[in-house]
Design a protein around this motif. Structure first.
Motif, PDB file in Angstrom:
ATOM      1  N   ASN A 310       0.841  -1.196   0.000  1.00  0.00           N
ATOM      2  CA  ASN A 310       0.000   0.000   0.000  1.00  0.00           C
ATOM      3  C   ASN A 310       0.878   1.249   0.000  1.00  0.00           C
ATOM      4  O   ASN A 310       2.110   1.170   0.092  1.00  0.00           O
ATOM      5  N   ALA A 311       0.237   2.408  -0.089  1.00  0.00           N
ATOM      6  CA  ALA A 311       0.980   3.668  -0.242  1.00  0.00           C
ATOM      7  C   ALA A 311       1.922   3.923   0.930  1.00  0.00           C
ATOM      8  O   ALA A 311       3.064   4.372   0.741  1.00  0.00           O
ATOM      9  N   LEU A 312       1.457   3.651   2.145  1.00  0.00           N
ATOM     10  CA  LEU A 312       2.297   3.884   3.324  1.00  0.00           C
ATOM     11  C   LEU A 312       3.517   2.971   3.311  1.00  0.00           C
ATOM     12  O   LEU A 312       4.642   3.413   3.593  1.00  0.00           O
ATOM     13  N   GLU A 313       3.300   1.711   2.983  1.00  0.00           N
ATOM     14  CA  GLU A 313       4.406   0.750   2.957  1.00  0.00           C
ATOM     15  C   GLU A 313       5.427   1.118   1.883  1.00  0.00           C
ATOM     16  O   GLU A 313       6.644   1.016   2.107  1.00  0.00           O
ATOM     17  N   ILE A 314       4.932   1.539   0.719  1.00  0.00           N
ATOM     18  CA  ILE A 314       5.840   1.965  -0.343  1.00  0.00           C
ATOM     19  C   ILE A 314       6.674   3.161   0.111  1.00  0.00           C
ATOM     20  O   ILE A 314       7.896   3.214  -0.104  1.00  0.00           O
ATOM     21  N   THR A 315       6.011   4.110   0.750  1.00  0.00           N
ATOM     22  CA  THR A 315       6.713   5.302   1.237  1.00  0.00           C
ATOM     23  C   THR A 315       7.794   4.933   2.241  1.00  0.00           C
ATOM     24  O   THR A 315       8.926   5.443   2.181  1.00  0.00           O
ATOM     25  N   LEU A 316       7.470   4.044   3.165  1.00  0.00           N
ATOM     26  CA  LEU A 316       8.439   3.632   4.191  1.00  0.00           C
ATOM     27  C   LEU A 316       9.623   2.890   3.569  1.00  0.00           C
ATOM     28  O   LEU A 316      10.775   3.105   3.969  1.00  0.00           O
ATOM     29  N   ILE A 317       9.332   2.033   2.591  1.00  0.00           N
ATOM     30  CA  ILE A 317      10.421   1.282   1.949  1.00  0.00           C
ATOM     31  C   ILE A 317      11.338   2.209   1.163  1.00  0.00           C
ATOM     32  O   ILE A 317      12.571   2.079   1.221  1.00  0.00           O
ATOM     33  N   ILE A 318      10.748   3.155   0.434  1.00  0.00           N
ATOM     34  CA  ILE A 318      11.571   4.103  -0.319  1.00  0.00           C
ATOM     35  C   ILE A 318      12.397   4.964   0.631  1.00  0.00           C
ATOM     36  O   ILE A 318      13.585   5.225   0.389  1.00  0.00           O
ATOM     37  N   ALA A 319      11.782   5.388   1.753  1.00  0.00           N
ATOM     38  CA  ALA A 319      12.518   6.176   2.748  1.00  0.00           C
ATOM     39  C   ALA A 319      13.667   5.362   3.329  1.00  0.00           C
ATOM     40  O   ALA A 319      14.782   5.881   3.503  1.00  0.00           O
ATOM     41  N   ALA A 320      13.405   4.087   3.625  1.00  0.00           N
ATOM     42  CA  ALA A 320      14.458   3.222   4.159  1.00  0.00           C
ATOM     43  C   ALA A 320      15.573   3.032   3.135  1.00  0.00           C
ATOM     44  O   ALA A 320      16.766   3.007   3.491  1.00  0.00           O
ATOM     45  N   THR A 321      15.196   2.912   1.863  1.00  0.00           N
ATOM     46  CA  THR A 321      16.187   2.761   0.796  1.00  0.00           C
ATOM     47  C   THR A 321      17.097   3.980   0.733  1.00  0.00           C
ATOM     48  O   THR A 321      18.326   3.847   0.609  1.00  0.00           O
ATOM     49  N   PHE A 322      16.517   5.173   0.816  1.00  0.00           N
ATOM     50  CA  PHE A 322      17.313   6.401   0.801  1.00  0.00           C
ATOM     51  C   PHE A 322      18.230   6.473   2.019  1.00  0.00           C
ATOM     52  O   PHE A 322      19.409   6.836   1.909  1.00  0.00           O
TER      53      PHE A 322
END
Length: 664
Positions: A310-322
């Motif tokens: 979902n949108a929140l999970e995608i956001t968290l994963i991208i943030a973690a990637t950065f």
């Protein structure tokens, strides 16, 4: 040798890596984000060729120095990612997936993962979620290219009077033509192999030669750069997984990246200024780490959750990637590069690299040789191993279905030995999954039969975009049936809802698409369900005309999740998978068009409908995936050998009728 720094190229890197990340994350508007890799290839070819040419011209070129730079650039960020996938995979992967990961680790370390993943299947195939190192195929392509490329440039300098442009242009042209031709016949190989990707790297190399006159005005630079950005944007926004790629469709992103780089050689443009803004430049600086880390995080998350993010999970994963990528750049990558690297001595660097590679290869090989270490979770893996052992009894079924129809004096049969074949099982892989049930019942009643597979048992239908002609194959099957009057009954089975709806079940990752077409063009504008109806009715009517009895097998529920994985993770998580299973209502909604077809056909004489799906719902109306502690599926929609045993009783009346007919 240091080149003049171009901030806009780092900005272009940012566009490329963000496109790939957003594509893998499933963000709308980035369905063609995979072309970011092609942009990377052009950038890489341009920068590395520029460095090598300057060193050759200055008489300072050294193969050892070249590979030292590659090691300092590639290794420090890569091996922490490999270690991460190894640790996480050991925790959440069953023995099969972990064995595959072991092979991936070895291949990635040897920069040959492109060959491994080509051998295993396509880049967009469903099992990609079990390949957390899938994205390393592009590193493998680059490193294989750079084994020969420096030597090629040096040879051109030494023996061909610096005629770089003609040689590189000729090789690029051959590679491009090969890609355009081969993608129609060998798409997976074309996607992964160096010979059909080399032209993309060479596009950047040709730019580095500066053999083409540069734009002389800002207007020209602006037009070229805006056109280039437009081509890349078009590819990212309008390409999809269904786009035939690479081939001719790869020209747009490659040309787009080339135009941006080319226009920036002579000066700035509106695009180069936009790409040089600090946020994009910063993302470009960490783009390598972003590329390495994003896919394992996304793949593991989807694998563990059994659904799209979902949108929140995608956001968290991208943030973690950065976050991880910034740490990687500062504390891992930069210390190995720069004017004062932590291991300045080249020999020591090569020795340490060899040790790290050996440890990674050794780890991957041990995992592979120990069959994925099933003793990590003995109970959870045991259920999967039982399915595989049961299914291995039917490994020979592949030989049965792949025999050429009219090129065998005596086709193999299933059922009782030495009996004249009296039936045929005809269909796709779902029909093949029924082989244990059909064969056991045939033996029980003293009967034997033939097997044909290759698609839904219809006439006049093909899958749009497929090289394989299902219609031609089915015409040959029908001809075979006509020529064998001793065959009295034809049993047909297929994954009917896939063909009727044109796509896989709602939980299938990624969604499978099958757009049908009428080979005669009469119904091609109709829905998949209408085309399937036409083809199925035509096949049934033809069989009845041959004097055959027709048995149509309704399809079992499509679970939408890999059942072996589902069972394994539910065991190690100590959580029930019950809520993920499809309901009876969902089954009939998805099979509405199919059931209507079967209802009409059931009213015809000499047609019998078999409904194994009735056995696959519990008292609460949800699908079952296990019975008597045995898994009934071997993936997300195919029955296992145990599943075939489970449904075998529904064929009692079928074979009783065939037996009675044989007696008469």
């Amino acid at each position: 040798m240091q080149l003049k720094y171009r901030a806009d190229i780092d900005g272009l890197r940012a566009i490329a890596v963000l496109a790939v990340i957003f594509f893998h994350a499933g963000i709308p508007g980035f369905s063609g984000g995979f072309v970011g890799v092609d942009v990377f290839f052009v950038i890489s070819g341009f920068l590395i060729t520029s460095i090598i040419l300057k060193e050759i011209q200055n008489g300072t070129f050294s193969i050892a120095r070249f590979y030292e730079r590659r090691i300092r650039r590639i290794f420090p960020a890569l091996f922490p990612v490999i270690a991460f996938t190894l640790i996480v995979g050991a925790v959440i992967f069953n023995f099969n997936a972990f064995k595959d990961l072991g092979q991936s680790i070895t291949a990635t370390t040897l920069f040959s993962s492109n060959i491994l993943f080509w051998y295993r299947g396509g880049y967009f195939d469903a099992p990609s979620l079990q390949k957390p190192l899938l994205h390393t195929w592009s590193l493998a392509v680059e490193e294989q290219f750079y084994i020969f490329f420096p030597l090629l440039l040096f040879a051109i300098h030494r023996f061909f009077r610096n005629r770089y442009f003609l040689w590189l242009l000729g090789i690029a042209f051959v590679s491009l033509v090969a890609s355009i031709w081969a993608v129609h016949f060998y798409q997976e190989a074309t996607f992964y192999w160096v010979p059909t990707r080399a032209w993309e790297l060479l596009a950047g190399s040709l730019l580095a030669l500066e053999a083409v006159p540069l734009p002389s005005s800002s207007v020209q630079r602006n037009v070229l750069s805006v056109s280039g950005l437009g081509l890349i944007s078009y590819s990212i926004g309008f390409y999809t997984e269904a786009t035939l790629f690479p081939g001719a469709n790869a020209i747009a992103p490659v040309l787009g990246a080339s135009l941006i780089i080319y226009s920036g050689i002579a000066g700035t443009s509106v695009v180069s200024k936009a790409l040089s803004v600090k946020p994009l430049v910063f993302i470009g600086l960490i783009s390598y780490s972003l590329y390495l880390w994003h896919w394992p995080l996304i793949a593991f998350s989807k694998y563990f959750m059994f659904r799209e993010l979902n949108a929140l999970e995608i956001t968290l994963i991208i943030a973690a990637t950065f976050f991880i990528s910034v740490l990687s750049l500062k504390f891992i990558e930069q210390p190995f590069r720069g004017n004062q690297p932590i291991i300045p001595d080249r020999k020591r660097l090569f020795a340490l690299s060899a040790i790290v590679m050996f440890l990674a290869i050794f780890s991957g090989s041990i995992i592979n040789m120990q069959n994925g270490m099933p003793y990590r979770y003995p109970e959870a893996n045991a259920a999967i191993m039982r399915v595989e052992e049961r299914d291995s009894e039917w490994g020979r079924s592949g030989e049965l279905i792949n025999e050429k129809i009219n090129n065998s004096k005596r086709r193999s049969t299933i059922g009782a030995v030495g009996k004249v074949p009296s039936f045929i099982l005809w269909g796709d892989s779902h029909a093949q999954a029924l082989l244990p049930a059909i064969s056991s019942k045939a033996k029980q009643f003293g009967l034997s039969g033939f097997v044909f597979s290759g698609g839904p048992p219809t006439l006049g239908i093909d899958v749009n975009g497929s090289i394989y002609s299902m219609a031609s194959h089915n015409d040959e099957v029908m001809s075979f049936i006509k020529q064998h009057p001793e065959v009295k009954t034809v049993i047909i089975a297929a994954r009917w809802p896939l063909y009727a709806n044109g796509q896989g079940s709602k939980n299938e990752l990624p969604l499978m698409h099958n757009r049908l077409k009428d080979v005669n063009g009469f119904y091609s504008s109709q829905s998949n369900a209408m085309i399937l109806r036409m083809g199925l009715f035509k096949a049934v009517q033809t069989l009845i005309g041959f004097g055959k009895k027709v048995v149509i097998v309704s399809d079992v529920p499509e679970i939408g999740f890999d059942v072996l994985k589902l069972s394994f993770l539910s065991h190690i998580k100590r959580e029930s998978y019950y809520g993920l299973l499809p309901s009876r209502q969902e089954y009939y909604e998805r099979n509405k068009a199919v059931q209507e077809m079967l209802s009409v056909l059931s009213k015809r004489s000499n047609v019998m409908i078999v409904h194994p799906e009735l056995m696959f719902f519990d008292k609460n109306g949800y699908a079952i995936i296990a019975a008597n502690s045995k898994l009934l599926y071997r993936d997300d929609d195919h029955l296992s050998g145990y599943g075939a045993d489970f449904v075998a009783p529904v064929f009692d009346n079928v074979f009783q009728n065939i037996s009675d007919q044989a007696v008469r």
